[in-house]
Enzyme design. Sequence first.
Site, PDB file in Angstrom:
ATOM      1  N   SER A 155       0.842  -1.200   0.000  1.00 25.18           N
ATOM      2  CA  SER A 155       0.000   0.000   0.000  1.00 25.18           C
ATOM      3  C   SER A 155       0.880   1.253   0.000  1.00 25.18           C
ATOM      4  O   SER A 155       1.716   1.424  -0.889  1.00 25.18           O
ATOM      5  CB  SER A 155      -0.959  -0.034   1.186  1.00 25.18           C
ATOM      6  OG  SER A 155      -1.962   0.946   1.060  1.00 25.18           O
ATOM      7  N   ASP A 160      -9.128  -6.519  -4.549  1.00 28.79           N
ATOM      8  CA  ASP A 160      -8.644  -5.320  -3.858  1.00 28.79           C
ATOM      9  C   ASP A 160      -9.585  -4.156  -4.156  1.00 28.79           C
ATOM     10  O   ASP A 160      -9.714  -3.724  -5.307  1.00 28.79           O
ATOM     11  CB  ASP A 160      -7.222  -4.986  -4.330  1.00 28.79           C
ATOM     12  CG  ASP A 160      -6.534  -3.981  -3.421  1.00 28.79           C
ATOM     13  OD1 ASP A 160      -7.242  -3.188  -2.768  1.00 28.79           O
ATOM     14  OD2 ASP A 160      -5.296  -3.990  -3.363  1.00 28.79           O
ATOM     15  N   HIS A 211      -7.148  -6.348  -0.087  1.00 30.26           N
ATOM     16  CA  HIS A 211      -6.037  -5.406  -0.097  1.00 30.26           C
ATOM     17  C   HIS A 211      -4.843  -5.876   0.739  1.00 30.26           C
ATOM     18  O   HIS A 211      -3.782  -5.263   0.660  1.00 30.26           O
ATOM     19  CB  HIS A 211      -6.528  -4.048   0.433  1.00 30.26           C
ATOM     20  CG  HIS A 211      -5.509  -2.957   0.351  1.00 30.26           C
ATOM     21  ND1 HIS A 211      -4.938  -2.554  -0.840  1.00 30.26           N
ATOM     22  CD2 HIS A 211      -4.938  -2.185   1.323  1.00 30.26           C
ATOM     23  CE1 HIS A 211      -4.074  -1.585  -0.607  1.00 30.26           C
ATOM     24  NE2 HIS A 211      -4.048  -1.338   0.692  1.00 30.26           N
TER      25      HIS A 211
END
Length: 916
Positions: free
Chosen positions: A713, A847, A875
């Site tokens: 991320s 995701d 995610h």
Amino acid sequence: MGTPQASIVAGTDGSPSATAAVRHAADLAGTEGALLHVVAASGSSERDLAAARQALEHTRIALADHTIAVQYHRIAGSPVYALTSLADRVAARFIVVGNRGVQSLVPWRKPVAEELESRGHCPVVVVDTEPYWRVREGSAHKRAPRLDRQWQVLLVTMVAVFLALLDVTIVNVAFPDIQRDFSGTPLSDLSWVLNAYNVLFAALLVPAGRLADRQGRRSVFYSGVYLFLFGSTLCALAPSADLLIAARLVQAVGAAALVPTSLGLLLPEFAPERRSMAVSLWAAAGAVAAAAGPSLGGVIVDVGGWRWAFVVNLAALGVLPVARRILVERRDPQATTAPDGAGSVLLAVCVGLLALGIVKAPDWGWASQRVWLCWIGAGALLFALRLRSKRHPAPILEPQLLRIKSFRVASGTMLVYSAGFYALLLCNVLFLTDVWHYSVLRAGFGVTPGPLAAAIGAAVAGRIAEHRGPRNVVVLAAATSAVALLLYRTLPGAQPHFVSAWLPCQLVSGTAAGMVFAALSTATVMDLPGNRIATGTALASCLRQIGAVLGVAGLIAVLGTPTPHHLVGTFHHAYGLMVFTAAGAALLATRLPARHPDVIADAAPLHDTARVRDIPGLQTHTTVIHGSRVVYRTAGSGPTVVLIHGLLDSGTTWRKVAPVLALNHRVIVPDLLGHGDSDGPARADYSIFSHALLVRDLLDELDVTRATVVGHSLGGGVALGLAYACPQRVARLALLSAGGIGSELAPALRAAALPGADWLARALGSRPCSGVLRAAAWLASRLGARRLGRALVETAGMLTRLADAGQRSAFLESARAVINLKGQKSSALRLLPSYAMPLFVLWGTRDRVIPTRHVDLITEIRPDAEVVLLDGVGHSPHLAQATFVAESLTRWIRSTNRPRPRPYPRDIPEPVDSYR
């Protein structure tokens, strides 16, 4: 004809930051055998042309020690135009700018680096030329407070301790008015309006300090404020003396929570060498409050009556918004045992019996059985408390603290001096009203010079104690105080002589008192460990309040009910008793250490809200980088792998992957600044490059020259930034659901760019919001939707971190660095071809935060990248399929031991002439 030489372009304006960037570009050019082009932008005026020539000449001198080929250019136009036009002409591999280029001095214009990237001529390398922990400029600078954070915390805590100690003495001047309202209550009984507050205040200070160390100083501080305000309201509404005394007990509980927590929250904000000054100012607030109580109370009682002496405490409501914004939670991770409640009761009853015997002795007789029973009972309870303190794991009188000489002597001196000081405050008011027949208002103003002198004395004492040590200050000031009390004994009788007699006594005694309390507060904490600040402060304050109880009780006993003929002589006897307390304090202070306090307690971290969270299989470490605490975990040996977490997360997100990787690698898992257990310094720069350079500095400290960097991320953007700024440090690059690739992004994260995002984040991080999510998670698990329940629990945990101001600021600043309302505003796609290191990409097909379509964008530019898609995973693939992810990373690292050669651009034209 051979392959043309590669080119690197850098700009300069003659500033230190630009010169540092050019030197860095020269180092890169020397390493890669490239030709360096330095350009200065200029306007059309003679003055601008001269400035550009001077900047280039300054840069030429700065590069005199380099042996590379350098060409210098001057181009008319803006810096962005000059850099891009030159880069086009020389077909530059990349443009080098300093880290000032990631900020815009003009709010409505893009930063230079961002504008260069958006034009897409060639990759832009931002090098570290200034400290990245700097204060952010632009609009963030406009919102910056005028006072530094540490001074704001000092002011908030000073206001809190001022109000808590103001109520110890403000009632002194209201006491005659209270006595008239409750005329049917004897003076010895009514004196418990004063002593009940002092006794319970003293008894609860240490339990409150230990509770604050265990539960959190900020939480206990707020509880104390609310309880203190509630007790003050009850006091103002009390219809009888009994209910007034009961309301004072409620007040005392709140005040007992304020004093130790305020200093425990204050000291970690200051550097250790500056804490002596901070303690002195904090103590000055207490001394001024104690001395200003009569004067302030005189005005208030004269205008609105004694009940308004309690209404004034509602001024604490003004502190709450500021305190909620700047105070951070702190607690002692080792304080897991509840404070000794039975010991608190023993201490309260012991002090109460001692005060009761002193107060009632004139009525019962000094030799009566009841008086002696009170004193014997107090002694027996003190002995029992001493035995209990040796056995209880969290005692009221902690033996380890009492073994510290400076703390023991300073606390004892505080007890003796406080007895005379608090007796003096009440005695002065009674002398002016009973002997000189001043009104309450005149008496209040009559004692005003004392607090003014105390404030000056405390400030002076702080400076002297910082350089000379507290012992010299206390001995001299306490001896001066004894002389001032002797002067009070020379006061004339019924004829007032304010200027010639009263004012000198006030000035001398007030200055001495301010110096004594400021220096004693420094001596009390100078040798305390950092995790015992609140407890030690509470114990010292407890002894001060016990001294106040004994002093007031002794004064009431000495004054009694004298006849008008003996009134002046009785007051002289009272002042004489105070002389012995001041002289005794001076004698005790000679046993204080002679040294000055170089360091007061170990520095406390900003995010010590709980025990540092461990990851099974990894060792937790703490280091300080540029003044901020950074927590990281390590395990294993072999090639180094760095795991970087995402927004609103911490190193614990790698708890499943890290132990598996550690079987074959040396794993390093840092908590980024403002995330997890690392510090979140206010007003810091939380941009992507700042996080990347923090990781670089951590690797420098751990002597890691090259590593495989894995980012998830936001961590993927940080990993890309590290490879962008320091390509020689990154051997391999792995991206897991990484940011910074395409523009698409979840709407929830886009909301971080909204103007009211701070308030929205604060609301989402509140307890009601997280409570609703946890309740929904429980309901989902009951209905069989366990995956949804786990997702809701994880979301609630992430949102709870927004309640902390430091983590909320880090989240918003980091998000805004890469996100706007349209999505991710910067992309690393154009940089990927220039990365020489192998690339591994792993994404979950479900995701919802960063869509899987970004993988297609990566593979179009880097077809050699190894790509893994996990069907049905969201995610956080490293949590959903931890073993597979860890094994895939291990296999990929083994298969890429030989990185591919770095591609060089071809058909580069000949360099242009210098000084165009």
